[in-house]
Structures are given as structure tokens and as C-alpha cells.
Write a protein that holds these residues in place. Structure first.
Motif, PDB file in Angstrom:
ATOM      1  N   SER A 126      94.971  19.888  65.192  1.00 39.49           N
ATOM      2  CA  SER A 126      95.987  19.569  65.781  1.00 39.49           C
ATOM      3  C   SER A 126      96.674  18.386  65.294  1.00 39.49           C
ATOM      4  CB  SER A 126      95.705  18.980  67.376  1.00 39.49           C
ATOM      5  OG  SER A 126      96.505  18.291  67.943  1.00 39.49           O
ATOM      6  N   THR A 127      98.244  18.252  65.301  1.00 38.98           N
ATOM      7  CA  THR A 127      98.945  17.396  64.704  1.00 38.98           C
ATOM      8  C   THR A 127      98.509  16.044  64.973  1.00 38.98           C
ATOM      9  OG1 THR A 127     100.793  19.046  64.368  1.00 38.98           O
ATOM     10  CG2 THR A 127     101.314  16.828  63.793  1.00 38.98           C
ATOM     11  N   LEU A 128      98.376  15.792  66.345  1.00 34.91           N
ATOM     12  CA  LEU A 128      98.147  14.499  66.770  1.00 34.91           C
ATOM     13  C   LEU A 128      96.985  14.420  67.485  1.00 34.91           C
ATOM     14  CD1 LEU A 128     101.519  13.568  68.532  1.00 34.91           C
ATOM     15  CD2 LEU A 128     100.813  13.232  66.351  1.00 34.91           C
ATOM     16  N   ARG A 131      94.944  16.299  69.593  1.00 34.17           N
ATOM     17  CA  ARG A 131      94.734  16.783  71.076  1.00 34.17           C
ATOM     18  C   ARG A 131      93.039  16.689  71.340  1.00 34.17           C
ATOM     19  NH1 ARG A 131      96.361  22.960  71.741  1.00 34.17           N
ATOM     20  NH2 ARG A 131      95.077  22.878  73.589  1.00 34.17           N
ATOM     21  N   LEU A 132      92.708  16.120  72.626  1.00 33.33           N
ATOM     22  CA  LEU A 132      91.396  16.228  72.982  1.00 33.33           C
ATOM     23  C   LEU A 132      90.778  17.297  73.449  1.00 33.33           C
ATOM     24  CD1 LEU A 132      90.855  12.500  74.212  1.00 33.33           C
ATOM     25  CD2 LEU A 132      90.245  13.378  71.876  1.00 33.33           C
ATOM     26  N   TYR A 189     101.768   7.775  69.635  1.00 32.62           N
ATOM     27  CA  TYR A 189     101.695   8.973  70.029  1.00 32.62           C
ATOM     28  C   TYR A 189     101.186   9.177  71.754  1.00 32.62           C
ATOM     29  CZ  TYR A 189     100.475   8.953  65.105  1.00 32.62           C
ATOM     30  OH  TYR A 189     100.621   8.705  63.734  1.00 32.62           O
ATOM     31  N   TYR A 211     100.753  11.563  75.149  1.00 30.28           N
ATOM     32  CA  TYR A 211     100.276  12.887  75.745  1.00 30.28           C
ATOM     33  C   TYR A 211     100.159  13.168  77.096  1.00 30.28           C
ATOM     34  CZ  TYR A 211      97.618  12.048  71.271  1.00 30.28           C
ATOM     35  OH  TYR A 211      97.466  11.919  69.784  1.00 30.28           O
ATOM     36  N   TYR A 263      97.764  15.263  79.936  1.00 32.99           N
ATOM     37  CA  TYR A 263      96.742  16.066  80.272  1.00 32.99           C
ATOM     38  C   TYR A 263      96.714  16.283  81.894  1.00 32.99           C
ATOM     39  CZ  TYR A 263      94.634  14.906  75.758  1.00 32.99           C
ATOM     40  OH  TYR A 263      94.395  14.881  74.270  1.00 32.99           O
ATOM     41  N   PHE A 320      94.571  19.746  78.093  1.00 34.78           N
ATOM     42  CA  PHE A 320      95.874  19.074  77.230  1.00 34.78           C
ATOM     43  C   PHE A 320      97.018  19.877  77.716  1.00 34.78           C
ATOM     44  CE2 PHE A 320      98.160  17.773  73.657  1.00 34.78           C
ATOM     45  CZ  PHE A 320      98.929  18.831  73.123  1.00 34.78           C
ATOM     46  N   TYR A 326     105.733  12.718  69.740  1.00 31.25           N
ATOM     47  CA  TYR A 326     105.836  11.847  68.581  1.00 31.25           C
ATOM     48  C   TYR A 326     107.115  11.719  68.027  1.00 31.25           C
ATOM     49  CZ  TYR A 326     105.232   9.510  64.055  1.00 31.25           C
ATOM     50  OH  TYR A 326     105.329   8.904  62.818  1.00 31.25           O
ATOM     51  N   SER A 359     105.206  17.414  69.784  1.00 33.84           N
ATOM     52  CA  SER A 359     104.396  17.793  68.465  1.00 33.84           C
ATOM     53  C   SER A 359     103.544  19.065  68.852  1.00 33.84           C
ATOM     54  CB  SER A 359     103.558  16.876  67.969  1.00 33.84           C
ATOM     55  OG  SER A 359     102.561  16.912  67.096  1.00 33.84           O
ATOM     56  N   GLU A 360     103.194  19.334  70.015  1.00 44.62           N
ATOM     57  CA  GLU A 360     102.382  20.379  70.193  1.00 44.62           C
ATOM     58  C   GLU A 360     102.300  20.428  71.714  1.00 44.62           C
ATOM     59  OE1 GLU A 360      97.655  21.858  68.793  1.00 44.62           O
ATOM     60  OE2 GLU A 360      98.414  20.010  68.984  1.00 44.62           O
ATOM     61  N   SER A 385     100.470  23.160  74.915  1.00 44.62           N
ATOM     62  CA  SER A 385      99.448  24.261  75.269  1.00 44.62           C
ATOM     63  C   SER A 385     100.097  25.313  76.029  1.00 44.62           C
ATOM     64  CB  SER A 385      98.165  23.674  76.018  1.00 44.62           C
ATOM     65  OG  SER A 385      98.709  23.330  77.355  1.00 44.62           O
TER      66      SER A 385
END
Lengths: 116, 113
Positions: A99-101, A103-104, B31, B33, B35, B45, B50, B55-56, B58
Motif C-alpha cells: 500500500s502506498t501509505l 494501510r493497516l 498522511y 486515513y 477506517y 480500511f 496525501y 492515495s488508495e 478500498s
């Protein structure tokens, strides 16, 4: 893909005793971090401890310590001198290195109950 | 000690309504996130952010979801048309650099009725 497995849905321990929560994971990486988070009834996520895979020494934070076995991909949390306030859900978490950053990935959690 | 702050702590909304969940990450973190944790299930997730872009994300983060950082301090999650299955605890997290731990907010409990 990484996986995180916590095989103990529930555990209980008497106050002042020691308890160990288990976590296994799967990865092809050689350098990574592992985390234990605590979620008390308030449901806030609180970092308990982290381990860096390249360090052979097990991490320790006061009453909390880990038993990190890299070859076995095992990352267990030991709580010594358990206190009533330790009652919580405990999650093992592992960053996705793909994962780029980072992710957990979280395990399903272990509900720990400390009784008097 | 710096902390991630989320508001509101609890939001009840009617199905089909739009909701905005707000987060103020730790100020020097880069960064961000979101969740989600459905009651009794594990933390999942949703999205990472960023440099003012996603960035990503799910598979949960479909077109009903969006994020933005409108003013350099707040970080928001918008759900355009809520569904019953969106009921969950939503956590914001931030991190200062790769490899360090993510700090979580106290969560927003979203209840869709």
C-alpha cells in the motif's frame, strides 16, 4: 496479500495476573512494523505497543511487552500485573507494504476481560 | 499531547440523507486515513489521503463516499446517500511519515435509521 490472525476471540484474567494474546501474520516482506491497539468500551483506538521487525529485541511499554518471533511470524502481547482498566478489545495490526501509505490490516480482535 | 479529534461523536441520520464526518488530524502529520468498524466486526480500511488527493481506497469506498481537506486542517468524509449498512463506527487516523504508527481519533458512531 497480508493477513493477520487472532485466534482467541475472548480471554479473561484475574487482576494482577499475566495474560498473553496471540497474533500471527503473513508477509513476504523482511522489514516492517507491527502494532497492538486497544479499544476500551469507549471504542477509541489506542496504540499499546509497536515492534519493528528488524529489531531482535522485543518491545516493552511498562506492563505491556511483545514476544516477536519473526521466523514464525508471530507477534503476541503479554500484559503483566493486569488491571481492571485493561479490559478492552485488543487488535493486532500490520501495515500493508504494498500500500502506498501503509494501510493497516487488523485482526478480528481479542476481547480481554480482567476480573477482580 | 497532540491528538486526532473527530466530530460529532455520534450522528443519527435518516436513510438517503447526506452526512459529513469531520476530523482534525495532528498538525504536522502528512498522511490521513478513514477506517470503519461495523459493530462486532473488525476495523476495515476505507481510504488514504496525501498531498490533497486520494492515495488508495478500498472496495467499500464507492461513489457514495468522498473525502476532502478543505482548509489545511480539517479532513472530512462525506457519505452522499446513506444506507442502513453504513451504520458503523468511523475512525479518522493520521501519521507523520512512513513506518510510524497511526494515531486514531475517538471515532464517530454513525447510525442510519
Amino acid at each position: 496479500a497480508q493477513t493477520v490472525t487472532q485466534s482467541q476471540p475472548e480471554m479473561s484474567v484475574q487482576e494482577a495476573e499475566t495474560v498473553t494474546l496471540s497474533c500471527t501474520y503473513d508477509t513476504s516482506e523482511s522489514n516492517y512494523y507491527l502494532f497492538w491497539y486497544k479499544q476500551p468500551p469507549s471504542r477509541q483506538m489506542i496504540l499499546v505497543i509497536r515492534q519493528e521487525a528488524y529489531k531482535q529485541q522485543n518491545a516493552t511499554e511498562n506492563r505491556f511487552s511483545v514476544n516477536f518471533q519473526k521466523a514464525a511470524k508471530s507477534f503476541s502481547l503479554k500484559i503483566s500485573d493486569s488491571q481492571l482498566g485493561d479490559t478492552a478489545m485488543y487488535f493486532c495490526a500490520f501495515p500493508d507494504r504494498g500500500s502506498t501509505l501503509g494501510r493497516l490490516y487488523f485482526g478480528r480482535g481479542t476481547q480481554l476481560t480482567v476480573w477482580p | 499531547e497532540p491528538e486526532v479529534t473527530q466530530t460529532p461523536s455520534h450522528q443519527v441520520t435518516q436513510m438517503g440523507q447526506e452526512v459529513i464526518l469531520r476530523c482534525v488530524p495532528i498538525s504536522n502529520h502528512l498522511y490521513f486515513y478513514w477506517y470503519r468498524q461495523i459493530l462486532g466486526q473488525k476495523v476495515e480500511f476505507l481510504v488514504s489521503f496525501y498531498n490533497n488527493e486520494i492515495s488508495e481506497k478500498s472496495e467499500i469506498f464507492d461513489d457514495q463516499f468522498s473525502v476532502e481537506r478543505p482548509d489545511g486542517s480539517n479532513f472530512t468524509l462525506k457519505i452522499r446517500s446513506t444506507k442502513l449498512e453504513d451504520s458503523a463506527m468511523y475512525f479518522c487516523a493520521s501519521r507523520d511519515r512512513q513506518g510510524t504508527e497511526a494515531f486514531f481519533g475517538q471515532g464517530t458512531r454513525l447510525t442510519v435509521v
